[in-house]
Motif scaffolding. Structure first.
Motif, PDB file in Angstrom:
ATOM      1  N   ARG A  26       0.809  -1.202   0.000  1.00 29.35           N
ATOM      2  CA  ARG A  26       0.000   0.000   0.000  1.00 29.35           C
ATOM      3  C   ARG A  26       0.857   1.273   0.000  1.00 29.35           C
ATOM      4  N   GLU A  42      -5.652  10.773  -1.352  1.00 30.15           N
ATOM      5  CA  GLU A  42      -5.375  11.439  -0.077  1.00 30.15           C
ATOM      6  C   GLU A  42      -3.986  11.088   0.432  1.00 30.15           C
ATOM      7  N   GLU A  43      -3.613   9.833   0.206  1.00 30.65           N
ATOM      8  CA  GLU A  43      -2.278   9.437   0.636  1.00 30.65           C
ATOM      9  C   GLU A  43      -1.210  10.160  -0.179  1.00 30.65           C
ATOM     10  N   SER A  70      -4.075  -0.496  -4.835  1.00 25.36           N
ATOM     11  CA  SER A  70      -5.385  -0.208  -4.256  1.00 25.36           C
ATOM     12  C   SER A  70      -5.773  -1.353  -3.306  1.00 25.36           C
ATOM     13  N   ARG A 100      -7.601  -3.574   5.471  1.00 21.43           N
ATOM     14  CA  ARG A 100      -7.600  -2.283   6.154  1.00 21.43           C
ATOM     15  C   ARG A 100      -7.160  -2.414   7.605  1.00 21.43           C
ATOM     16  N   GLU A 113      -8.099   4.560   6.344  1.00 28.12           N
ATOM     17  CA  GLU A 113      -9.325   4.933   5.647  1.00 28.12           C
ATOM     18  C   GLU A 113      -9.091   5.958   4.545  1.00 28.12           C
ATOM     19  N   THR A 114      -7.845   6.293   4.328  1.00 31.30           N
ATOM     20  CA  THR A 114      -7.540   7.265   3.285  1.00 31.30           C
ATOM     21  C   THR A 114      -7.574   6.609   1.909  1.00 31.30           C
ATOM     22  N   THR A 115      -7.931   7.410   0.909  1.00 32.27           N
ATOM     23  CA  THR A 115      -7.870   6.907  -0.465  1.00 32.27           C
ATOM     24  C   THR A 115      -6.458   7.122  -0.986  1.00 32.27           C
ATOM     25  N   GLU A 116      -6.230   6.562  -2.166  1.00 31.82           N
ATOM     26  CA  GLU A 116      -4.896   6.718  -2.755  1.00 31.82           C
ATOM     27  C   GLU A 116      -4.560   8.197  -2.981  1.00 31.82           C
ATOM     28  N   LYS A 156      -7.048   9.814   9.540  1.00 31.22           N
ATOM     29  CA  LYS A 156      -7.672   8.820   8.661  1.00 31.22           C
ATOM     30  C   LYS A 156      -6.642   7.809   8.176  1.00 31.22           C
ATOM     31  N   TYR A 157      -5.448   8.333   7.925  1.00 27.00           N
ATOM     32  CA  TYR A 157      -4.375   7.484   7.408  1.00 27.00           C
ATOM     33  C   TYR A 157      -4.062   6.344   8.373  1.00 27.00           C
TER      34      TYR A 157
END
Lengths: 169, 139
Positions: free
Chosen positions: A124, B22-23, A130, A146, B17-20, B12-13
């Protein structure tokens, strides 16, 4: 499939395989050998390769399994992985003032993580896969990915903060 | 405001829970250089991640297939086997012929020897004949 075609398919992700192998095996020599082994296995199966939906994911899974097997056999053989690619302590003493050094800590901290967390964090945060890809690759539920990732990130943060306060105190 | 957003994203990270995207924002912020003092610890993490991504596999992989190699070895093995059987058989036949020759020779030798002995014995019959002649003459 000719050699050039094969290389065209494999080249874009061979570094990813190597990084994954190194994450798990730590030693760069071991990781190089493992990557070579995987690429040769892929080459041997090149006829069937067109059938795989995603060669990269397939190769990644192969690498992961290969390295885990490798670790298991080393463990049962009561052998320690030997590697010489740690940064030289004396040099790093000199540089300890620099923030740069704490970057190396992250590597050490990651070494101490459980394998599954290492793999997820690698996929990740370094390879930027993803969640769906990771879940498929590891045959896990996305939610489980997650949870594992969150745990790994938190452990890294905790240990990094610990080291930081040591450094200050 | 920017800082506020980064802090929220960090939270969030760590909950994953962060999206790509956001990361990516986080990565850009922490490797950018102007990191807020109280967030400095985190920059090591993100710097390491981008640094680790730069590592390359440089070893050459010998891709010449070994499969062909095996094919030719098997061809050679079959050839050796065929020749072996062929010449072996020839040799065997020669051996057998020689053996038969020896046996025949031995048998013929035996026959000759016995025949010889037979004629010797028959020679005595002459003695008898001569004596008989003598007796006839005397009468």
């Amino acid at each position: 499939m000719t050699q050039t075609e094969f290389l065209n398919v494999v080249m874009p992700f061979k570094d990813k395989l190597y990084r994954m192998a190194k994450r798990l095996l730590v030693s760069s020599e071991e990781a190089e050998d493992a990557t070579q082994e995987i690429l040769m296995k892929l080459w041997a199966r090149k006829k069937g390769m067109a059938k795989y939906r995603n060669v990269e994911a397939f190769a990644m899974t192969m690498t992961k399994n290969f390295c885990l097997d490798r670790l298991k056999s080393k463990q049962s053989g009561n052998l320690k992985l030997v590697h010489s690619n740690y940064a030289d302590e004396n040099i790093s003493l000199q540089r300890q003032v620099e923030v740069n050094d704490s970057v190396n800590w992250v590597e050490r901290i990651m070494e101490e993580l459980p394998e599954q967390q290492k793999i997820v964090l690698q996929l990740r945060d370094i390879e930027e896969y993803s969640f769906e890809e990771i879940a498929e690759l590891l045959e896990m539920q996305p939610t489980a990915v997650r949870v594992t990732l969150s745990r790994a990130r938190k452990t890294v943060r905790k240990k990094l903060l610990e080291k930081h306060s040591y450094g200050i105190g | 405001m920017e800082l506020d957003r980064i802090e929220k994203l960090l939270e969030k990270y760590f909950e994953a829970e962060t999206t790509e995207a956001e990361e990516q924002v986080l990565r850009d912020y922490f490797t950018g250089g102007s990191v807020a003092e109280h967030l400095k610890e985190y920059s090591a993490m993100f710097s390491y991640f981008s640094q680790a991504k730069e590592e390359r596999f440089t070893k050459q992989v010998p891709l010449k297939p070994r499969v062909n190699y095996y094919k030719w070895i098997s061809v050679a093995a079959v050839a050796v086997l065929v020749f072996g059987i062929y010449f072996g058989k020839q040799y065997q036949e020669q051996k057998e012929a020689e053996y038969a020759y020896q046996q025949t020779k031995k048998a013929l030798g035996l026959l000759a020897q016995n025949l010889d002995r037979g004629t010797q014995k028959v020679a005595y019959l002459n003695e008898f004949q001569e004596t008989k002649q003598k007796i006839y003459k005397n009468n």
